[in-house]
Design an enzyme around this catalytic site. Structure first.
Site, PDB file in Angstrom:
ATOM      1  N   ASP A 175      -8.154  -5.749   5.149  1.00 51.06           N
ATOM      2  CA  ASP A 175      -7.316  -4.566   5.262  1.00 51.06           C
ATOM      3  C   ASP A 175      -6.675  -4.631   6.642  1.00 51.06           C
ATOM      4  O   ASP A 175      -7.289  -4.300   7.650  1.00 51.06           O
ATOM      5  CB  ASP A 175      -8.154  -3.288   5.087  1.00 51.06           C
ATOM      6  CG  ASP A 175      -7.278  -2.032   5.115  1.00 51.06           C
ATOM      7  OD1 ASP A 175      -6.159  -2.094   5.674  1.00 51.06           O
ATOM      8  OD2 ASP A 175      -7.712  -0.994   4.595  1.00 51.06           O
ATOM      9  N   ARG A 214     -12.211  14.169   8.897  1.00 50.40           N
ATOM     10  CA  ARG A 214     -12.790  12.906   8.470  1.00 50.40           C
ATOM     11  C   ARG A 214     -14.302  13.086   8.490  1.00 50.40           C
ATOM     12  O   ARG A 214     -14.988  12.660   9.393  1.00 50.40           O
ATOM     13  CB  ARG A 214     -12.348  11.752   9.384  1.00 50.40           C
ATOM     14  CG  ARG A 214     -10.979  11.155   9.034  1.00 50.40           C
ATOM     15  CD  ARG A 214     -10.918  10.712   7.620  1.00 50.40           C
ATOM     16  NE  ARG A 214      -9.696  10.037   7.218  1.00 50.40           N
ATOM     17  CZ  ARG A 214      -9.127  10.194   6.021  1.00 50.40           C
ATOM     18  NH1 ARG A 214      -9.606  11.064   5.157  1.00 50.40           N
ATOM     19  NH2 ARG A 214      -8.064   9.491   5.681  1.00 50.40           N
ATOM     20  N   PHE A 222     -10.015  15.406  -0.256  1.00 52.42           N
ATOM     21  CA  PHE A 222      -9.581  15.912   1.049  1.00 52.42           C
ATOM     22  C   PHE A 222      -8.095  16.244   1.082  1.00 52.42           C
ATOM     23  O   PHE A 222      -7.662  17.100   1.848  1.00 52.42           O
ATOM     24  CB  PHE A 222      -9.917  14.909   2.164  1.00 52.42           C
ATOM     25  CG  PHE A 222      -9.301  13.550   1.983  1.00 52.42           C
ATOM     26  CD1 PHE A 222      -9.907  12.599   1.187  1.00 52.42           C
ATOM     27  CD2 PHE A 222      -8.109  13.231   2.604  1.00 52.42           C
ATOM     28  CE1 PHE A 222      -9.333  11.355   1.007  1.00 52.42           C
ATOM     29  CE2 PHE A 222      -7.527  11.983   2.441  1.00 52.42           C
ATOM     30  CZ  PHE A 222      -8.137  11.049   1.630  1.00 52.42           C
ATOM     31  N   TYR A 231      18.791  -5.993  -7.679  1.00 56.67           N
ATOM     32  CA  TYR A 231      17.520  -5.774  -8.374  1.00 56.67           C
ATOM     33  C   TYR A 231      16.579  -6.947  -8.153  1.00 56.67           C
ATOM     34  O   TYR A 231      15.380  -6.771  -7.967  1.00 56.67           O
ATOM     35  CB  TYR A 231      17.746  -5.563  -9.881  1.00 56.67           C
ATOM     36  CG  TYR A 231      16.490  -5.095 -10.582  1.00 56.67           C
ATOM     37  CD1 TYR A 231      16.207  -3.731 -10.694  1.00 56.67           C
ATOM     38  CD2 TYR A 231      15.558  -6.010 -11.071  1.00 56.67           C
ATOM     39  CE1 TYR A 231      15.040  -3.292 -11.286  1.00 56.67           C
ATOM     40  CE2 TYR A 231      14.377  -5.577 -11.661  1.00 56.67           C
ATOM     41  CZ  TYR A 231      14.129  -4.216 -11.778  1.00 56.67           C
ATOM     42  OH  TYR A 231      12.967  -3.777 -12.354  1.00 56.67           O
ATOM     43  N   LYS A 235       1.680   1.971   8.985  1.00 56.70           N
ATOM     44  CA  LYS A 235       0.935   2.072  10.245  1.00 56.70           C
ATOM     45  C   LYS A 235       1.506   1.072  11.250  1.00 56.70           C
ATOM     46  O   LYS A 235       2.579   1.296  11.784  1.00 56.70           O
ATOM     47  CB  LYS A 235      -0.550   1.826   9.988  1.00 56.70           C
ATOM     48  CG  LYS A 235      -1.351   2.967   9.354  1.00 56.70           C
ATOM     49  CD  LYS A 235      -0.919   3.465   8.032  1.00 56.70           C
ATOM     50  CE  LYS A 235      -1.861   4.428   7.351  1.00 56.70           C
ATOM     51  NZ  LYS A 235      -2.708   3.898   6.329  1.00 56.70           N
ATOM     52  N   PHE A 250     -13.035   2.911   3.278  1.00 54.98           N
ATOM     53  CA  PHE A 250     -11.830   3.711   3.466  1.00 54.98           C
ATOM     54  C   PHE A 250     -11.567   4.423   2.144  1.00 54.98           C
ATOM     55  O   PHE A 250     -11.836   3.881   1.076  1.00 54.98           O
ATOM     56  CB  PHE A 250     -10.618   2.886   3.903  1.00 54.98           C
ATOM     57  CG  PHE A 250      -9.431   3.770   4.178  1.00 54.98           C
ATOM     58  CD1 PHE A 250      -9.401   4.566   5.307  1.00 54.98           C
ATOM     59  CD2 PHE A 250      -8.392   3.865   3.285  1.00 54.98           C
ATOM     60  CE1 PHE A 250      -8.348   5.443   5.544  1.00 54.98           C
ATOM     61  CE2 PHE A 250      -7.325   4.735   3.506  1.00 54.98           C
ATOM     62  CZ  PHE A 250      -7.305   5.529   4.648  1.00 54.98           C
ATOM     63  N   THR A 251     -11.035   5.644   2.221  1.00 56.68           N
ATOM     64  CA  THR A 251     -10.919   6.520   1.050  1.00 56.68           C
ATOM     65  C   THR A 251     -10.252   5.837  -0.151  1.00 56.68           C
ATOM     66  O   THR A 251     -10.868   5.675  -1.201  1.00 56.68           O
ATOM     67  CB  THR A 251     -10.121   7.777   1.448  1.00 56.68           C
ATOM     68  OG1 THR A 251      -8.897   7.363   2.069  1.00 56.68           O
ATOM     69  CG2 THR A 251     -10.904   8.636   2.427  1.00 56.68           C
TER      70      THR A 251
END
Ligand SMILES: *Cc1c(COP(=O)(O)O)cnc(C)c1O
Length: 459
Positions: A218, A385, A451, A75, A261, A127-128
């Protein structure tokens, strides 16, 4: 080493395969209808080649899978956390690490920690999830990307760049103390995977230093951005991707990462910080939303896979094959005369739905319609998009983005060149029959990030 050779064959061989499903047109018609003409609502089993996203869809290496077996599921104080911390420090140069289950959890924390109600957050295209967390924290996003980014045909080599004049205007209008930070994305997703140049980063750092403004990076696709710098920017051809990635990060103060990614894993993310005080607060906050600060919503094995994935993501042959595979599909579509965003970006090829479907208004959702038509033709799944992704503004009105795109996103190390050929053929088929596409109307709209779950009917 192999850089002298022109071809970029995949720097791996296939050890295990996953069989994919082929469907008939009737099956796809039924599946699409049931999914409300939203490719996010399709079942994976009904998809042939899945280019919905490059998020969490990469193939892990045998080394990563071996690492999974070394998961230390304690943990607290898992060994894998320290491996991940070391990878973040060594490859990205940030001092402190807070693991999270995905990138958006890191966005949530930095937004809550650094944005005060009424602040503005300038950035290189929204970005969303990033913008939503900024808004939920009481801030307003302001786009300061260069104008070229909004023009699909402009061949600017660094369309992700921040326009420093636009940023200056924001500083002059609101005052530096109202600017929570600059939100800087590398390989800007919504612009088509377009890179930021090192020169732009240096200039941005110099300008923000003058005003004491922080930069939040980001870094979801930083390695892909580094590849473009190596290829296109003077003085970087002989630098390693490792060095370029580190230099990029060195100009920023904090970073949010979706490890799904670049880092070649199926789940995971983190917040990386250089500032101890913010780190202490984030480390406390993560306990509320994700889990203890040495696992943050991840299993030990997941952290190990990310740590190894980071090292693989910056290998020269890997990143070259990754980005050049995307370029292969993109250039093929260009040759066939299909309108796409140029130059071809790092993680996907973006079809210009406005240009392909000029007979549809933006209220008829051209990109959504095109994505549906492509699926119907061949079972290739892509993503809208455009106006659906852009959502509504604070007054509840639709945002109308200049770019109305369909993203063909290439998962890393998953598909072959033959798959790319099939995709190109199907896109061409749809393109040649484009005047038959009639548009959609939205019949269900969820409150956040519509979306993902919106439903449509054919007009
Ligand atoms: C995917 C993505 C995110 C969000 O990350 P998740 O892991 O999906 O939560 C943030 N920024 C960019 C640029 C992304 O592509």
């Amino acid at each position: 080493m192999e850089q002298r050779k022109k071809s970029w064959a995949e720097p791996f061989k296939i050890k295990m395969v996953e069989l994919i499903h082929m469907t008939t047109r009737e099956e796809r018609e039924a599946a699409l209808k049931e999914a409300g003409y939203n490719t996010f609502l399709l079942k994976s089993k009904d998809v042939y080649i899945d280019l919905l996203t490059d998020s969490g869809t990469s193939a892990m290496s045998d080394r990563q899978w071996a690492g999974m077996m070394m998961g230390d599921e304690a943990y607290a104080g898992s060994e894998n956390f320290y491996h991940l911390e070391a990878a973040v420090q060594n490859y990205y140069g940030y001092k402190y690490l807070v693991p999270t289950h995905q990138g958006r959890a890191a966005e949530h924390m930095i937004s809550q920690l650094w944005i005060k109600k009424g602040d503005v957050i300038p950035g290189n295209m929204y970005f969303t999830t990033t913008r939503l967390h900024q808004e939920l924290a009481g801030g307003t996003f302001i786009d300061v990307i260069i104008d070229e980014a909004h023009d699909p045909d402009d061949l600017h080599p660094f369309k992700g760049n921040i326009d420093l004049n636009k940023l200056q205007a924001v500083i002059d209008k609101y005052g530096a103390d109202k600017i929570a930070y600059v939100a800087l994305a590398t390989a800007v997703n919504m612009a088509g995977g377009q890179p930021v140049s090192m020169q732009n980063l240096k200039d941005l750092r110099e300008m923000t230093n003058k005003y004491g403004i922080k930069i939040v990076h980001d870094m979801t696709r930083v390695a892909e951005n580094a590849y473009f710098i190596k290829k296109r920017e003077e003085g970087y051809a002989d630098k390693s991707i490792v060095d370029i990635v580190r230099e990029i990060c060195s100009y920023t103060d904090a970073a949010t990462m979706s490890a799904k990614k670049d880092a070649l894993v199926n789940i995971g993310g983190f917040l990386a910080l250089n500032d101890w005080d913010t780190f202490e607060r984030a480390r406390n906050m993560v306990v509320v939303y994700e889990g203890l600060h040495t696992y943050g919503g991840l299993a030990g094995r997941d952290m190990e896979a990310i740590a190894i994935g980071i090292t693989e993501s910056v290998e020269e042959n890997h990143i070259r094959a990754r980005v050049e595979q995307v370029a292969y599909l993109g250039n093929k579509l260009v040759e066939l005369g299909v309108p796409v965003v140029k130059p071809i970006g790092g993680h996907g090829v973006f079809l210009d739905a406005k240009k392909i479907l000029p007979h549809l208004t933006q209220d008829q959702f051209p990109a959504q319609s095109l994505a549906a038509a492509l699926y119907l033709d061949s079972g290739v799944r892509s993503m809208e998009r455009g106006v659906v992704s852009a959502g509504r503004n604070k007054e509840g009105k639709n945002n109308y983005p200049k770019l109305e795109l369909v993203r063909l996103t290439i998962p890393r190390r998953v598909y072959t060149q033959a798959h790319m050929d099939v995709v190109a053929e199907s896109v061409l088929e749809v393109y040649e029959n484009r005047e038959k596409i009639t548009g959609l109307k939205m019949v269900y709209e969820p409150e956040y990030l519509r979306f993902f779950q919106a439903r449509f009917e054919v007009l």
